[in-house]
Scaffold this active site. Structure first.
Site, PDB file in Angstrom:
ATOM      1  N   ALA A  76     -53.917  -0.306 -58.031  1.00  0.00           N
ATOM      2  CA  ALA A  76     -53.075  -0.585 -59.348  1.00  0.00           C
ATOM      3  C   ALA A  76     -52.300  -0.635 -60.083  1.00  0.00           C
ATOM      4  O   ALA A  76     -51.315   0.803 -59.441  1.00  0.00           O
ATOM      5  CB  ALA A  76     -54.232  -0.202 -60.426  1.00  0.00           C
ATOM      6  N   GLY A 121     -56.974   0.616 -55.271  1.00  0.00           N
ATOM      7  CA  GLY A 121     -57.194  -0.555 -54.863  1.00  0.00           C
ATOM      8  C   GLY A 121     -56.444  -1.148 -53.763  1.00  0.00           C
ATOM      9  O   GLY A 121     -57.275  -2.219 -52.672  1.00  0.00           O
ATOM     10  N   GLU A 124     -58.554  -0.621 -51.129  1.00  0.00           N
ATOM     11  CA  GLU A 124     -59.833  -0.578 -50.862  1.00  0.00           C
ATOM     12  C   GLU A 124     -60.102  -2.914 -51.108  1.00  0.00           C
ATOM     13  O   GLU A 124     -60.853  -3.305 -50.069  1.00  0.00           O
ATOM     14  CB  GLU A 124     -60.306  -1.013 -52.299  1.00  0.00           C
ATOM     15  CG  GLU A 124     -61.048   0.400 -52.734  1.00  0.00           C
ATOM     16  CD  GLU A 124     -61.298   0.615 -54.799  1.00  0.00           C
ATOM     17  OE1 GLU A 124     -62.252   0.349 -54.984  1.00  0.00           O
ATOM     18  OE2 GLU A 124     -60.444   0.201 -55.517  1.00  0.00           O
ATOM     19  N   GLU A 144     -58.150   7.908 -57.096  1.00  0.00           N
ATOM     20  CA  GLU A 144     -58.560   7.772 -58.576  1.00  0.00           C
ATOM     21  C   GLU A 144     -59.733   8.839 -59.015  1.00  0.00           C
ATOM     22  O   GLU A 144     -58.793   8.574 -60.442  1.00  0.00           O
ATOM     23  CB  GLU A 144     -59.281   6.586 -58.802  1.00  0.00           C
ATOM     24  CG  GLU A 144     -59.089   4.520 -58.048  1.00  0.00           C
ATOM     25  CD  GLU A 144     -59.335   4.239 -56.740  1.00  0.00           C
ATOM     26  OE1 GLU A 144     -58.813   3.750 -56.345  1.00  0.00           O
ATOM     27  OE2 GLU A 144     -59.128   5.859 -55.923  1.00  0.00           O
TER      28      GLU A 144
END
Length: 268
Positions: A76, A121, A124, A144
């Site tokens: 992110a 992310g 992910e 995270e």
């Protein structure tokens, strides 16, 4: 994206590109100045690209790659997130969620080509793919909790399914980064190659030689059946088999086998 076009390129916003080479689509993360950090704009573009790919029946396999020479995706965009009020963060959540689920829900097989950092992310997005190919530069992880949040792009669900609950817990709770060799050993990536993109595209080409109807049905059966008890899983498989048993691809595949020739898949 025309099914007739052997090679083509389409840009979705400023940061996402879809390239087509025959029946293989390459979904390129293209925000090099930010190491592909996923901003709201990039998330919207990624979701739009996935929506277009999902509707394109001529795309048999999708490969997720990066244009950056040192990173797949660093997760992110925390600089953008730092500017958000609480209300703005809540409003942005569906935008981010749509990007990750867009990749996860692609109906065709997907391959991630991880070069360099795939963190948070970014990892992910790789986890959302069916197969992860990496090279020696790869560094993966879900850090995270080190910034006060959790893996929210599917990581808490996808990583345990890949490596088991205890291994996933260790990786998420320590927030540690894992380099390529250990990542392969732990199952965080599936294939180590000299060049991740080249190897991923070659793997995708081998997949794309097969029936597009069969590929999508097999993926659906594996996704829907995962986690079910054996009897329920076999019911899912039977439904998928019935969806392809009377298809044009099945008829062509059997005919080509008996006639000792390469099949020409109708894709229906």
């Amino acid at each position: 994206m025309s099914a007739q076009s052997e090679q083509s390129e389409q840009r979705f916003g400023e940061f996402v590109v879809v390239r087509r080479d025959g029946h293989v689509a390459e979904l390129v993360l293209d925000r090099p100045k930010a190491m592909n950090a996923v901003s709201s704009e990039m998330a919207r573009s990624l979701a739009a690209a996935c929506e277009a790919l999902a509707a394109d029946s001529s795309a048999r396999v999708t490969v997720l790659t990066s244009s950056h020479d040192r990173a797949f995706c660093v997760g992110a965009d925390l600089k953008e997130r730092n500017s958000f009020t609480d209300a703005e963060l809540v409003r942005q959540r569906p935008t981010a969620h749509a990007a990750y689920t867009g990749v996860l829900d692609l109906p065709m097989p997907t391959v991630a080509a991880v070069h360099g950092f795939a963190l948070g992310g970014g990892y992910e997005l790789a986890l959302a793919c069916d197969v992860i190919v990496a090279d020696a530069t790869a560094v993966v992880g879900l850090p995270e909790v080190s910034v006060g949040v959790i893996p929210g792009g599917g990581g808490t669900q996808l990583l345990p399914r890949r490596v088991g609950a205890a291994r996933a817990a260790e990786l998420v709770f320590t927030a540690r980064r894992v380099e390529a060799a250990e990542a392969r050993e732990l199952g965080l990536v599936d294939v180590l190659a000299e060049d991740a993109r080249t190897a991923a595209l070659e793997l995708a080409g081998r997949m794309a030689a097969n029936s597009p109807v069969g590929l999508r049905a097999a993926k659906k059966a594996m996704r829907l059946g995962h986690g079910l008890d054996l009897r329920a899983g076999l019911e899912v498989e039977d439904a998928a088999w019935r969806s392809v048993a009377f298809s044009g691809d099945r008829a062509e595949g059997v005919a080509a086998f008996n006639e000792k020739r390469k099949p020409e898949w109708p894709g229906e």
